[in-house]
Design a protein around this motif. Structure first.
Motif, PDB file in Angstrom:
ATOM      1  N   ARG A 114       7.929  -0.563  -5.289  1.00 49.12           N
ATOM      2  CA  ARG A 114       7.944  -0.221  -3.870  1.00 49.12           C
ATOM      3  C   ARG A 114       6.541   0.196  -3.408  1.00 49.12           C
ATOM      4  N   ASP A 115       6.391   1.440  -2.959  1.00 54.75           N
ATOM      5  CA  ASP A 115       5.101   1.883  -2.421  1.00 54.75           C
ATOM      6  C   ASP A 115       4.277   2.628  -3.448  1.00 54.75           C
ATOM      7  N   ARG A 116       4.634   2.518  -4.728  1.00 49.95           N
ATOM      8  CA  ARG A 116       3.916   3.227  -5.783  1.00 49.95           C
ATOM      9  C   ARG A 116       3.390   2.246  -6.822  1.00 49.95           C
ATOM     10  N   VAL A 117       2.288   2.630  -7.454  1.00 53.52           N
ATOM     11  CA  VAL A 117       1.772   1.909  -8.618  1.00 53.52           C
ATOM     12  C   VAL A 117       1.851   2.840  -9.811  1.00 53.52           C
ATOM     13  N   LEU A 118       2.454   2.374 -10.864  1.00 53.86           N
ATOM     14  CA  LEU A 118       2.682   3.165 -12.060  1.00 53.86           C
ATOM     15  C   LEU A 118       1.827   2.625 -13.199  1.00 53.86           C
ATOM     16  N   ILE A 119       1.163   3.531 -13.889  1.00 52.91           N
ATOM     17  CA  ILE A 119       0.259   3.174 -14.988  1.00 52.91           C
ATOM     18  C   ILE A 119       0.630   4.012 -16.202  1.00 52.91           C
ATOM     19  N   VAL A 135       0.305   6.531  -8.442  1.00 51.31           N
ATOM     20  CA  VAL A 135      -0.519   6.641  -7.244  1.00 51.31           C
ATOM     21  C   VAL A 135       0.067   5.749  -6.164  1.00 51.31           C
ATOM     22  N   PRO A 136      -0.297   5.974  -4.892  1.00 52.05           N
ATOM     23  CA  PRO A 136       0.182   5.090  -3.832  1.00 52.05           C
ATOM     24  C   PRO A 136      -0.362   3.681  -4.004  1.00 52.05           C
ATOM     25  N   ALA A 137       0.457   2.707  -3.646  1.00 52.32           N
ATOM     26  CA  ALA A 137      -0.001   1.317  -3.657  1.00 52.32           C
ATOM     27  C   ALA A 137      -0.793   1.034  -2.402  1.00 52.32           C
ATOM     28  N   ALA A 171     -14.225   5.184  -4.355  1.00 51.73           N
ATOM     29  CA  ALA A 171     -12.988   4.548  -4.796  1.00 51.73           C
ATOM     30  C   ALA A 171     -13.268   3.189  -5.423  1.00 51.73           C
ATOM     31  N   THR A 172     -12.440   2.826  -6.390  1.00 51.22           N
ATOM     32  CA  THR A 172     -12.430   1.479  -6.945  1.00 51.22           C
ATOM     33  C   THR A 172     -10.971   1.032  -6.982  1.00 51.22           C
ATOM     34  N   THR A 173     -10.703  -0.078  -7.628  1.00 53.25           N
ATOM     35  CA  THR A 173      -9.331  -0.586  -7.698  1.00 53.25           C
ATOM     36  C   THR A 173      -8.845  -0.585  -9.141  1.00 53.25           C
ATOM     37  N   LEU A 174      -7.547  -0.646  -9.290  1.00 49.92           N
ATOM     38  CA  LEU A 174      -6.967  -0.704 -10.628  1.00 49.92           C
ATOM     39  C   LEU A 174      -7.410  -1.970 -11.347  1.00 49.92           C
ATOM     40  N   GLY A 175      -7.517  -3.084 -10.613  1.00 47.19           N
ATOM     41  CA  GLY A 175      -7.971  -4.321 -11.235  1.00 47.19           C
ATOM     42  C   GLY A 175      -9.366  -4.197 -11.806  1.00 47.19           C
ATOM     43  N   ALA A 176     -10.273  -3.550 -11.053  1.00 41.89           N
ATOM     44  CA  ALA A 176     -11.634  -3.349 -11.555  1.00 41.89           C
ATOM     45  C   ALA A 176     -11.641  -2.418 -12.753  1.00 41.89           C
ATOM     46  N   GLU A 177     -10.793  -1.398 -12.739  1.00 46.10           N
ATOM     47  CA  GLU A 177     -10.705  -0.480 -13.867  1.00 46.10           C
ATOM     48  C   GLU A 177     -10.201  -1.191 -15.122  1.00 46.10           C
ATOM     49  N   VAL A 178      -9.226  -2.064 -14.960  1.00 45.95           N
ATOM     50  CA  VAL A 178      -8.709  -2.823 -16.104  1.00 45.95           C
ATOM     51  C   VAL A 178      -9.801  -3.715 -16.679  1.00 45.95           C
ATOM     52  N   SER A 179     -10.558  -4.395 -15.796  1.00 48.12           N
ATOM     53  CA  SER A 179     -11.640  -5.269 -16.264  1.00 48.12           C
ATOM     54  C   SER A 179     -12.692  -4.485 -17.041  1.00 48.12           C
ATOM     55  N   LEU A 180     -13.078  -3.301 -16.530  1.00 50.93           N
ATOM     56  CA  LEU A 180     -14.062  -2.480 -17.222  1.00 50.93           C
ATOM     57  C   LEU A 180     -13.520  -2.000 -18.566  1.00 50.93           C
ATOM     58  N   THR A 181     -12.250  -1.612 -18.595  1.00 53.50           N
ATOM     59  CA  THR A 181     -11.644  -1.120 -19.828  1.00 53.50           C
ATOM     60  C   THR A 181     -11.549  -2.223 -20.871  1.00 53.50           C
ATOM     61  N   GLN A 182     -11.297  -3.434 -20.429  1.00 52.76           N
ATOM     62  CA  GLN A 182     -11.245  -4.544 -21.380  1.00 52.76           C
ATOM     63  C   GLN A 182     -12.610  -4.808 -22.011  1.00 52.76           C
ATOM     64  N   ALA A 196      -4.474  -3.839  -6.675  1.00 55.87           N
ATOM     65  CA  ALA A 196      -5.228  -3.363  -5.510  1.00 55.87           C
ATOM     66  C   ALA A 196      -5.146  -1.854  -5.318  1.00 55.87           C
ATOM     67  N   ALA A 197      -4.408  -1.150  -6.146  1.00 58.79           N
ATOM     68  CA  ALA A 197      -4.273   0.306  -5.987  1.00 58.79           C
ATOM     69  C   ALA A 197      -5.624   0.993  -6.124  1.00 58.79           C
ATOM     70  N   ARG A 198      -5.864   2.011  -5.297  1.00 62.19           N
ATOM     71  CA  ARG A 198      -7.136   2.728  -5.297  1.00 62.19           C
ATOM     72  C   ARG A 198      -7.137   3.793  -6.388  1.00 62.19           C
ATOM     73  N   LEU A 199      -8.240   3.832  -7.147  1.00 63.78           N
ATOM     74  CA  LEU A 199      -8.410   4.814  -8.212  1.00 63.78           C
ATOM     75  C   LEU A 199      -9.847   5.319  -8.185  1.00 63.78           C
ATOM     76  N   PRO A 200     -10.089   6.520  -8.699  1.00 67.46           N
ATOM     77  CA  PRO A 200     -11.476   6.947  -8.912  1.00 67.46           C
ATOM     78  C   PRO A 200     -12.097   6.111 -10.027  1.00 67.46           C
TER      79      PRO A 200
END
Length: 357
Positions: free
Chosen positions: A296-301, A353-355, A222-233, A259-263
């Motif tokens: 709420r309890d979801r993260v939307l991308i 995905v869940p937050a 697992a990684t985080t959405l923040g890390a994924e955004v940084s890599l994508t940038q 902080a949402a968990r992503l592959p």
């Protein structure tokens, strides 16, 4: 003004799901020892398994079909609360169970199921809806223990079946990530910048190294959405050297969603598809909109890109399929993945995905 994406996700058992996820958050680091029994997927599977088994068992003890139908509501009043109670207890004790031997884990799971079933039966008796005979509490307790063990075994089997699927998804992702022409284009760009702007050339090579480090890493972690955004940038920074003003990216990022968990490598292949099919074929270039939002309890991308007048040749969809499969493996039924053309003609990929707690 850019159009806001219409995110949709199921609200089934939403409040209960928050309780289960909160109860299981403490043991997230020990999921290798005890299976994750929290979330919408295990909840739905447990309810379906327990109710179908109980209803089927009633067919053999009720003297007539009409009496079987009359017994179904009472059975549901025991089975549903007992299952929900067992799930909450199992999630709450996940950290403790992770320190126990497998035999003790099975015993604890079964005893908890028996306790939950007897508690639910006692509640219906207190309400005056059921007057059990002398042997029925024993039968209910044994049934609760057996159902708890069955649900636990189902989740264990799903975990074992998950491993080869992870390997297949990882291979498919690697096949789409390491594209030779992207590597060659980036290296050629860096070589051209060595004399003109050595510092920028170094930054390009650093970005490229980070991309390949992620591509060759453990894609089933697992990684985080923040890390994924940084890599994508980093990827966008490389591509903007090639496309210049033709590539425009609009970032609308919610810090609470980071902080949402992503592959790993969830966003980058989606952005790469947007560049390849939305920007590269057009002489005028295109616009990519990346939006994250915590609700709420979801993260939307959402990732939205314009489409050229003469679209490029359709791809094989391996990258999208790999992202979707790895999201399902990580979040089960709690992940939602949708892609397609929206009303204004643009292409959109939406993920829910869940937050993280």
């Amino acid at each position: 003004m850019s159009q806001r994406p219409d995110f949709q996700h199921s609200t089934l058992f939403e409040d209960l799901q928050q309780v289960l996820q909160a109860a299981g958050a403490g043991g997230a680091g020990r999921q290798a020892a005890v299976l994750p029994l929290c979330g919408t997927g295990p909840l739905i599977r447990a309810l379906m398994l327990v109710l179908s088994t109980v209803y089927l068992g009633l067919l053999f003890v009720q003297p007539s079909y009409s009496e079987w139908l009359l017994a179904l509501p009472t059975a549901a009043l025991v089975a549903i609360p007992a299952t929900l109670m067992w799930l909450v207890l199992a999630c709450s004790a996940r950290r403790l169970l992770a320190t126990w031997a497998p035999l003790l884990q099975w015993l604890a799971v079964s005893l908890t199921g028996a306790f939950a079933a007897l508690s639910a039966m006692g509640f219906t008796h207190w309400l005056g809806l059921w007057q059990p005979t002398a042997l029925q509490p024993l039968a209910v307790g044994l049934t609760g223990a057996a159902m708890a063990a069955a649900v636990y075994q189902v989740e264990r089997l799903r975990e074992r079946a998950r491993l080869p699927t992870v390997a297949t998804a990882r291979l498919a992702d690697l096949q789409t990530r390491i594209r030779p022409h992207f590597l060659f284009n980036t290296l050629n760009t860096a070589i051209a910048l060595v004399q003109l702007d050595p510092q920028r050339a170094e930054e390009v090579l650093e970005d490229l190294a980070e991309l390949f480090r992620a591509a060759l890493g453990a894609l089933d972690q697992a990684t985080t959405l923040g890390a994924e955004v940084s890599l994508t940038q980093r990827y966008i920074a490389i591509e903007q050297l090639r496309f210049g003003r033709r590539l425009e990216v609009d970032w609308q990022l919610d810090p609470q969603a980071a902080a949402a968990r992503l592959p790993p490598l969830t966003l980058q292949p989606l952005i790469e598809n947007a560049v390849r099919h939305g920007v590269e074929p057009s002489d005028k270039g295109g616009v990519i909109e990346v939006r994250t939002l915590r609700r709420r309890d979801r993260v939307l991308i959402s990732i939205t890109n314009t489409r050229p007048t003469n679209p490029s040749r359709p791809g094989h969809g391996i990258g999208l399929a790999s992202v979707k499969e790895r999201l399902r493996l990580m979040h089960d039924l709690d992940a939602d993945f949708r892609s397609g053309v929206i009303e204004d003609g643009r292409w959109r990929v939406s993920i829910s995905v869940p937050a993280s707690s």
